[in-house]
Design an enzyme around this catalytic site. Structure first.
Site, mmCIF file in Angstrom:
data_model
loop_
_atom_site.group_PDB
_atom_site.id
_atom_site.type_symbol
_atom_site.label_atom_id
_atom_site.label_comp_id
_atom_site.label_asym_id
_atom_site.label_seq_id
_atom_site.Cartn_x
_atom_site.Cartn_y
_atom_site.Cartn_z
ATOM 1 N N GLU A 23 -89.071 22.773 27.818
ATOM 2 C CA GLU A 23 -89.153 23.746 28.911
ATOM 3 C C GLU A 23 -88.310 23.299 30.106
ATOM 4 O OE1 GLU A 23 -93.437 24.187 29.347
ATOM 5 O OE2 GLU A 23 -93.490 25.667 27.733
ATOM 6 N N ASP A 74 -99.486 26.486 21.518
ATOM 7 C CA ASP A 74 -99.744 26.078 22.896
ATOM 8 C C ASP A 74 -101.150 26.495 23.318
ATOM 9 O OD1 ASP A 74 -99.451 25.262 25.505
ATOM 10 O OD2 ASP A 74 -98.201 26.944 26.116
ATOM 11 N N GLU A 103 -106.274 27.890 30.456
ATOM 12 C CA GLU A 103 -105.049 28.669 30.655
ATOM 13 C C GLU A 103 -105.051 29.969 29.852
ATOM 14 O OE1 GLU A 103 -101.477 26.519 29.751
ATOM 15 O OE2 GLU A 103 -100.216 28.292 30.037
HETATM 16 C C1 GCU Z 1 -97.595 25.594 28.666
HETATM 17 C C2 GCU Z 1 -97.965 25.935 30.075
HETATM 18 C C3 GCU Z 1 -97.096 25.228 31.046
HETATM 19 C C4 GCU Z 1 -97.049 23.728 30.746
HETATM 20 C C5 GCU Z 1 -96.716 23.481 29.296
HETATM 21 C C6 GCU Z 1 -96.878 22.009 28.885
HETATM 22 O O1 GCU Z 1 -96.344 26.116 28.337
HETATM 23 O O2 GCU Z 1 -97.897 27.336 30.265
HETATM 24 O O3 GCU Z 1 -97.588 25.497 32.333
HETATM 25 O O4 GCU Z 1 -96.116 23.110 31.548
HETATM 26 O O5 GCU Z 1 -97.582 24.211 28.487
HETATM 27 O O6 GCU Z 1 -97.857 21.714 28.214
HETATM 28 O O7 GCU Z 1 -96.026 21.196 29.182
#
Ligand code: GCU
Length: 614
Positions: A241, A320, A348
């Site tokens: 990400e 996730d 979440e």
């Molecule tokens: C999910 C989540 C993010 C977080 C990511 C992670 O994508 O929405 O907010 O950063 O998990 O576990 O690194």
């Protein structure tokens, strides 16, 4: 200090721990003294046996209770004994040792005081780019963590942003002070670090095989452990990400992790490397790339290549933290690597600590599925914040308590954990306690029924991750597709399809690949099915989707009725009622949106003639 008294599961939190309690055994003595006085029972004898580590034994000798344990073990023994006394049980005689040596909480707190996916207020220890905390509150929290045996707290978000990078630089003296707050409770700190940090310091690269980079991290590690000799280690989110990582330099994740691991090994540090790696810029038109396959593809070939002080932290499912996912195949695939399984207490995707969602039933399912000895540690993304009750919803504390109990013994019965939490927290008459336990025990199944059906996942509102939006992630870049059309829904992940199922060992692969043996609750995770497909109980898929949504919503309404019968203390009562109203609105929205979505696509009506909007 918080305005409202904290009604945590520890019934004797009233008095603050004095400064001379600077080691777990001294805290244990204090807790026994004050706890026994509050409970009106005579204090047991405490004996220290360093060799026992985190373990402890409770024995009754000549009518006197003796608790023997290692440093932290003595403290855990004291809490276990006190909590048994608090609910009127006999002394928990016998020896106890934790199943997992590392029982970690990962806070996703940012230096500016916000919390990523936090639903309980602002950070308890960050404000305005700096560490800043209320000592009494943190000691109270540390006692709660220690009382359920949690022993590592990673203080900052895995996405290291802004001033958080300073934790191992200019902010180090403050971090050392924070470590001193938690140390007497047997809780060691950990820090999330930014893999690219050498770049900021003029090294010119963050390539893990570069000599200058290696030296920079070695020197940093020396400074960090000089300030905090018992720091547990570093946590890293890399190449995920948009985070930096070794892929930028054409290096493997073993290269990246081992470079850092070697810098911290001389100080006894562990390097926790997250395996949450996937392509978050996928084209929805691309039907070949299947996101759940990504972690296995990246890490399984590296099995055996990680240093001994590396722990690879793998989310429990391949996506996730969705409501229903199979166990990640990566957890089966790396027998020569130390693995940690990551779960998420922060709700979440599971109701934002508004909707009830007790997690021990999920974790027990995971424990039953995991390969024996396959996982060495457990980590949970925390659900804590500055709210008076720490967890937003007063009942969400059951997940923090429950995680500690699970990390100590993953095979513990969820009902026992929930009952014990309920009894320690609220003194309700038996029938009301039964009702509360049932409410929590059934909460996950109910949430699952009114949200995304049968393992489909990702029907939530994008970004926010609360409430329904069945196509919100359908044409997006996150690899999160269900491909529902007028003929059917789901992705074929068998050998005929993406081949994901082949990442499992033969027993699991066969079970998931064959429609007859794939559990209904995961059918749409592994298979693409027409709406008239007959589920194992004879209902059609479309009817099952409708039934689950109507039933889940009706069950949520019954939960609200049950809640109203409980004589909870204030302010918990009002807060729980307020959130329940929001949960009901959420459940109704999910029911109607999902039913209408599938009705419009399939053109099939509900056999039972219930209201589905056009
Ligand atoms: C999910 C989540 C993010 C977080 C990511 C992670 O994508 O929405 O907010 O950063 O998990 O576990 O690194």
């Amino acid at each position: 200090m918080n305005k409202q008294p904290c009604r945590a599961w520890l019934p004797f939190l009233a008095e603050d721990v004095p400064p001379q309690c600077d080691a777990p055994v001294k805290v244990a003595e204090f807790e026994l003294k004050t706890g026994c006085a509050a409970l009106g029972v005579s204090a047991p004898e405490l004996r220290l046996d360093h060799a026992m580590g985190d373990g402890y034994a409770v024995a009754v000798e000549d009518g006197k209770t003796v608790i023997t344990g290692g440093d932290a073990g003595a403290l855990y023994g004291a809490y276990a004994w006190l909590m048994a006394m608090a609910v009127g049980e006999a002394a928990p005689e016998g020896e106890q040792n934790p199943f997992y040596g590392l029982r970690m909480l990962n806070a996703w707190d940012n230096a500016d005081g916000t919390i990523e996916r936090g639903y309980s207020g602002r950070s308890l220890w960050f404000e305005g780019g700096r560490l800043s905390w209320d000592g009494a509150r943190l000691r109270q929290l540390a006692r709660m963590l220690a009382s359920v045996g949690l022993n590592v707290l990673c203080v900052n978000n895995v996405n290291v942003k802004g001033e958080a990078a300073q934790l191992i630089e200019d902010e180090l003296p403050e971090l050392a002070r924070l470590a001193a707050v938690f140390r007497p409770f047997g809780v060691r700190l950990m820090v999330s670090i930014d893999f690219s940090r050498p770049l900021v310091h003029g090294v010119g690269t963050a390539d893990p095989l570069d000599e200058g980079v290696r030296r920079w991290w070695q020197e940093r590690a020396e400074a960090v452990w000089r300030a905090i000799p018992d720091l547990a280690g570093f946590l890293v989110k890399a190449d995920s990400e948009h985070r930096p990582g070794p892929f930028t330099y054409g290096r493997s994740h073993a290269d990246g992790a081992n470079m850092l691991a070697r810098a911290i090994a001389p100080h006894g540090g562990i390097l926790v490397w997250r395996a949450f790696v996937y392509n978050c810029q996928q084209d929805w038109r691309d039907q070949k790339t299947d996101r759940p396959m990504a972690a296995y593809e990246t890490y399984a070939p590296l099995d055996g290549q990680f240093d001994d002080n590396v722990i690879l932290q793998v989310k429990h499912g391949p996506f996730d933290f969705q409501v229903r996912e199979p166990v990640s195949p990566t957890l089966y695939a790396m027998p020569n690597t130390r693995l940690a399984m990551e779960v998420q207490l922060a709700q979440e995707y599971t109701g934002h600590q508004i909707d009830l969602y007790a997690m021990n039933p999920l974790w027990r399912e995971l424990a039953d599925e995991l390969p024996p000895g396959g996982v060495a540690a457990v980590a949970a993304v925390g659900n804590l914040g500055r709210d008076d009750n720490y967890t937003g919803h007063p009942f969400a504390a059951v997940n923090l308590y429950g995680f500690g109990r699970y990390a100590w013994n993953p095979f513990v019965e969820p009902e026992n954990v929930i009952r014990r939490w309920a009894r320690l927290t609220y003194r309700l008459p038996d029938t009301q306690e039964d009702a509360l336990v049932h409410l929590l025990l059934s909460s996950r199944e109910i949430y699952e029924k009114y949200t995304a059906p049968l393992g489909l996942c990702w029907m939530v509102r994008p970004g926010l991750h609360y409430g329904p939006n069945p196509s919100g992630y359908e044409y997006d870049a996150w690899g999160t597709y269900h491909r529902a059309d007028r003929n059917g829904v789901g992705i074929d992940r068998t050998s005929e399809g993406t081949g994901y199922a082949a990442q499992y060992p033969p027993r699991e692969r066969e079970r998931y690949e064959a429609l007859e043996t794939c559990p209904d609750r995961l059918k749409l995770f592994f298979h693409r099915l027409p709406y008239d497909y007959r589920m194992s109980d004879g209902r059609t898929l479309i009817q099952r989707i409708y039934d689950d949504h109507f039933e889940g919503c009706a069950e949520a309404e019954r939960m609200a009725e049950t809640l109203r019968t409980l004589d909870l203390p204030e302010p918990e009562r009002s807060e729980a009622f307020r959130r329940m109203e929001l949960q009901l609105a959420n459940a109704r929205e999910w029911r109607d949106v999902i039913n209408t979505f599938f009705h419009r696509l399939s053109g099939v009506g509900d056999e039972k003639g219930r209201k589905i909007y056009d």
